[in-house]
Design a protein around this motif. Structure first.
Motif, mmCIF file in Angstrom:
data_model
loop_
_atom_site.group_PDB
_atom_site.id
_atom_site.type_symbol
_atom_site.label_atom_id
_atom_site.label_comp_id
_atom_site.label_asym_id
_atom_site.label_seq_id
_atom_site.Cartn_x
_atom_site.Cartn_y
_atom_site.Cartn_z
ATOM 1 N N LYS A 1 0.834 -1.192 0.000
ATOM 2 C CA LYS A 1 0.000 0.000 0.000
ATOM 3 C C LYS A 1 0.873 1.248 0.000
ATOM 4 C CE LYS A 1 -3.996 -2.041 2.345
ATOM 5 N NZ LYS A 1 -4.863 -1.988 3.546
ATOM 6 N N VAL A 2 0.352 2.306 -0.605
ATOM 7 C CA VAL A 2 1.102 3.561 -0.701
ATOM 8 C C VAL A 2 1.516 4.068 0.683
ATOM 9 C CG1 VAL A 2 0.867 6.022 -1.277
ATOM 10 C CG2 VAL A 2 0.185 4.290 -2.938
ATOM 11 N N LYS A 3 0.654 3.913 1.660
ATOM 12 C CA LYS A 3 0.966 4.441 2.993
ATOM 13 C C LYS A 3 2.205 3.782 3.597
ATOM 14 C CE LYS A 3 -2.072 1.365 5.678
ATOM 15 N NZ LYS A 3 -3.206 1.308 6.638
ATOM 16 N N ASN A 4 2.521 2.556 3.153
ATOM 17 C CA ASN A 4 3.691 1.852 3.674
ATOM 18 C C ASN A 4 4.962 2.158 2.884
ATOM 19 O OD1 ASN A 4 2.057 0.557 5.609
ATOM 20 N ND2 ASN A 4 1.557 -1.087 4.167
ATOM 21 N N LEU A 5 4.809 2.878 1.775
ATOM 22 C CA LEU A 5 5.945 3.174 0.897
ATOM 23 C C LEU A 5 6.310 4.651 0.917
ATOM 24 C CD1 LEU A 5 4.716 1.063 -2.160
ATOM 25 C CD2 LEU A 5 6.449 0.404 -0.475
ATOM 26 N N THR A 6 5.602 5.412 1.743
ATOM 27 C CA THR A 6 5.800 6.861 1.750
ATOM 28 C C THR A 6 6.031 7.375 3.165
ATOM 29 O OG1 THR A 6 3.392 7.154 1.870
ATOM 30 C CG2 THR A 6 4.399 7.221 -0.312
ATOM 31 N N LYS B 1 -4.469 3.960 0.607
ATOM 32 C CA LYS B 1 -4.847 2.548 0.494
ATOM 33 C C LYS B 1 -4.528 1.936 -0.867
ATOM 34 C CE LYS B 1 -8.659 2.834 3.853
ATOM 35 N NZ LYS B 1 -10.137 2.759 4.007
ATOM 36 N N VAL B 2 -4.154 2.764 -1.821
ATOM 37 C CA VAL B 2 -3.848 2.251 -3.157
ATOM 38 C C VAL B 2 -2.696 1.263 -3.079
ATOM 39 C CG1 VAL B 2 -2.903 2.855 -5.430
ATOM 40 C CG2 VAL B 2 -4.716 4.242 -4.418
ATOM 41 N N LYS B 3 -2.852 0.096 -3.722
ATOM 42 C CA LYS B 3 -1.792 -0.905 -3.755
ATOM 43 C C LYS B 3 -0.954 -0.735 -5.011
ATOM 44 C CE LYS B 3 -3.876 -4.444 -0.822
ATOM 45 N NZ LYS B 3 -4.328 -5.845 -0.729
ATOM 46 N N LEU B 4 0.334 -0.696 -4.817
ATOM 47 C CA LEU B 4 1.271 -0.425 -5.902
ATOM 48 C C LEU B 4 2.177 -1.620 -6.117
ATOM 49 C CD1 LEU B 4 2.696 1.753 -7.779
ATOM 50 C CD2 LEU B 4 4.159 2.214 -5.808
ATOM 51 N N ILE B 5 2.293 -2.057 -7.358
ATOM 52 C CA ILE B 5 3.256 -3.099 -7.694
ATOM 53 C C ILE B 5 4.489 -2.410 -8.268
ATOM 54 C CG2 ILE B 5 2.139 -3.446 -9.954
ATOM 55 C CD1 ILE B 5 3.107 -6.340 -9.839
ATOM 56 N N TYR B 6 5.674 -2.796 -7.794
ATOM 57 C CA TYR B 6 6.876 -2.048 -8.176
ATOM 58 C C TYR B 6 8.111 -2.956 -8.091
ATOM 59 C CZ TYR B 6 7.738 -1.886 -3.141
ATOM 60 O OH TYR B 6 7.965 -2.228 -1.830
ATOM 61 N N PRO B 7 9.159 -2.626 -8.858
ATOM 62 C CA PRO B 7 10.409 -3.389 -8.757
ATOM 63 C C PRO B 7 11.152 -2.987 -7.477
ATOM 64 C CG PRO B 7 10.598 -1.682 -10.439
ATOM 65 C CD PRO B 7 9.192 -1.646 -9.949
ATOM 66 N N GLU B 8 11.706 -3.978 -6.779
ATOM 67 C CA GLU B 8 12.465 -3.651 -5.569
ATOM 68 C C GLU B 8 13.714 -2.846 -5.884
ATOM 69 O OE1 GLU B 8 12.333 -6.679 -2.145
ATOM 70 O OE2 GLU B 8 12.374 -7.928 -3.966
ATOM 71 N N ASN B 9 14.241 -3.012 -7.076
ATOM 72 C CA ASN B 9 15.455 -2.310 -7.481
ATOM 73 C C ASN B 9 15.113 -0.851 -7.824
ATOM 74 O OD1 ASN B 9 17.646 -1.257 -9.021
ATOM 75 N ND2 ASN B 9 18.351 -3.331 -9.434
ATOM 76 N N ILE B 10 15.625 0.090 -7.007
ATOM 77 C CA ILE B 10 15.361 1.518 -7.214
ATOM 78 C C ILE B 10 15.850 1.975 -8.587
ATOM 79 C CG2 ILE B 10 16.042 3.833 -6.496
ATOM 80 C CD1 ILE B 10 14.028 2.969 -4.652
ATOM 81 N N ALA B 11 16.985 1.453 -9.023
ATOM 82 C CA ALA B 11 17.541 1.856 -10.315
ATOM 83 C C ALA B 11 16.583 1.500 -11.447
ATOM 84 C CB ALA B 11 18.899 1.194 -10.535
#
Length: 441
Positions: free
Chosen positions: A238-243, A375-385
């Protein structure tokens, strides 16, 4: 009694001013309900909804009439270089030019006039003058009736037209047409770029396509209950956990100043970044107070939360300090795990918009709320680059589109200036220039 000078100003000696009703031919059509069809093989029947305010025809909502009825129509069949004008309703006076027939056969309904001339005018020149401020204002003064009102077939009476020698008319119209062609070409280029970006977003932001342009193979995905096929090395949360923070700007009306610190609102949030060209100002002390709660910085993400631009998103790409109004949401990504550019691009996707609608419980999104963003769920690569590479590729399109939109605004200003000067003879074309333009037609 008003004369032509009151309507169009002084004209060159070689020009004359003529009454429109002596030179124009009007006709209208009909669209009886019993002859209306949904068959795209029948005859398009255009109405006021098909005239764009910028002077061209649009075909998003075309109605049709039967071929049999079209053949019997005594008037209202569109020809090349017809001028179409809306004759009633809220958009009375709106004009478009059919440089070429938009369909092999087509007609107008009872809400449009077709305007042609008796031969002494270049039809392109005539369109540009009637579309211009001096021409259209004369038409709007002819609106009769209460409420929305309209114009009838006597509206050309009392309207004056500038009448240069016909070769000069053609040369003037050709110059304006070239500007219109440049605008259209740029608009088409924007549409192509938007289409390509949309395709890339669908593939890059789901991991189907790698940033280097290679497609992921089947064995590079794992199955997930929510997202289906997920690339190896990608996760979701969720966005709240990534920000670090999700908030919005100032809700109370601030004390605006002629100068000071920048205060941005929804209209200043563009797809390619923030704009300070129309920004308002507040006292530096007020800005500092506002920024205690909402402090946009380089790399943060901004989303318009209400109004006409709702959902418009960008990454902050400037170190200039500013504060925000409450119509803009600020998201501060946790830079250790999430790149702001990647997050900004995700919120531009159709998938993100649909999820926000589901979270809000409505299909007509009137506002975006902080609680739903979190609450939006985001799928993303773990690699920041990898995130950064993906966002960089997509941001290139945003920048290119913004540059093209700026070009269109510049061309539109040029066209307006040329219309004001060429159509009234304030600026004259040299005879050699006229002859050269004519010879190239």
């Amino acid at each position: 009694m008003a004369n032509y000078k009151d309507k169009i100003g002084e004209l060159p000696r070689e020009w004359t001013a003529v009454k429109a009703n002596k030179h124009l031919i009007l006709e209208s059509g009909m669209r009886p309900s019993k002859y209306v069809t949904d068959n795209v093989n029948d005859i398009p029947s255009l109405g006021g909804e098909n005239i764009h305010e910028d002077g061209y025809l649009i075909f998003d909502n075309v109605r049709y009439i039967s071929i049999a009825y079209y053949i019997r129509m005594p008037k209202g069949q569109i020809l090349d270089k017809d001028i179409l004008i809306n004759k009633d309703g809220a958009n009375t006076g709106k004009i478009a030019f059919a440089k070429e027939k938009p369909f092999s056969e087509c007609a107008v309904n009872e809400h449009l006039f077709i305007i042609r001339n008796k031969g002494e005018f270049d039809q392109n020149f005539l369109f540009y003058f009637l579309f211009s401020e001096k021409g259209n204002n004369q038409i709007l003064r002819k609106i009769v009736g209460s409420a929305q009102g309209g114009i009838n077939n006597s509206f050309p009476k009392g309207i004056f037209l500038p009448k240069p020698p016909k070769p000069e008319q053609t040369a003037i119209a050709t110059i304006l047409s070239k500007v219109d062609e440049a605008i259209e070409a740029t608009q088409n280029s924007i549409k192509a770029a938007e289409k390509l970006k949309k395709a890339l977003m669908q593939n890059l932001l789901t991991g189907k396509l790698k940033p280097d342009g290679a497609w992921r193979k089947e064995d590079e995905f794992y199955d997930d209950e929510k997202f289906g096929k997920v690339p190896e090395g990608w996760i979701y949360d969720k966005v709240k956990n990534l920000t670090n923070r999700v908030t919005d700007g100032e809700h109370l009306s601030p004390d605006f100043q002629d100068s000071g610190s920048y205060l941005l609102s929804a209209e200043d949030i563009l797809d390619d970044g923030v704009s300070f060209s129309k920004a308002k100002f507040v006292k530096p002390d007020d800005c500092n107070k506002f920024r205690k709660r909402c402090d946009p910085e380089f790399g943060d993400v901004l989303i318009v939360s209400r109004g006409a631009g709702i959902g418009r998103t960008c990454k902050v790409g400037t170190p200039i300090e500013f504060c925000l109004m409450g119509s803009v949401i600020l998201i501060k990504p946790n830079n250790d795990i999430l790149h702001g550019g990647f997050l900004a691009q995700y919120f531009k996707t159709y998938q993100a918009w649909i999820e926000l609608q589901k979270l809000s419980g409505t299909t007509a999104q009137q506002a975006i709320y902080l609680t739903h963003i979190k609450k939006v769920k985001l799928i993303y690569p773990e690699n920041i680059a990898e995130q950064e590479l993906i966002s960089s590729k997509l941001e290139t399109f945003d920048i290119s589109i913004a540059e093209k939109e700026t070009k269109i605004h510049t061309l539109q200003r040029l066209k307006k200036s040329l219309m004001q000067n060429l159509l009234t003879g304030k600026v004259r074309l040299d005879v050699e220039v006229i002859n050269k333009i004519i010879s190239e037609q």
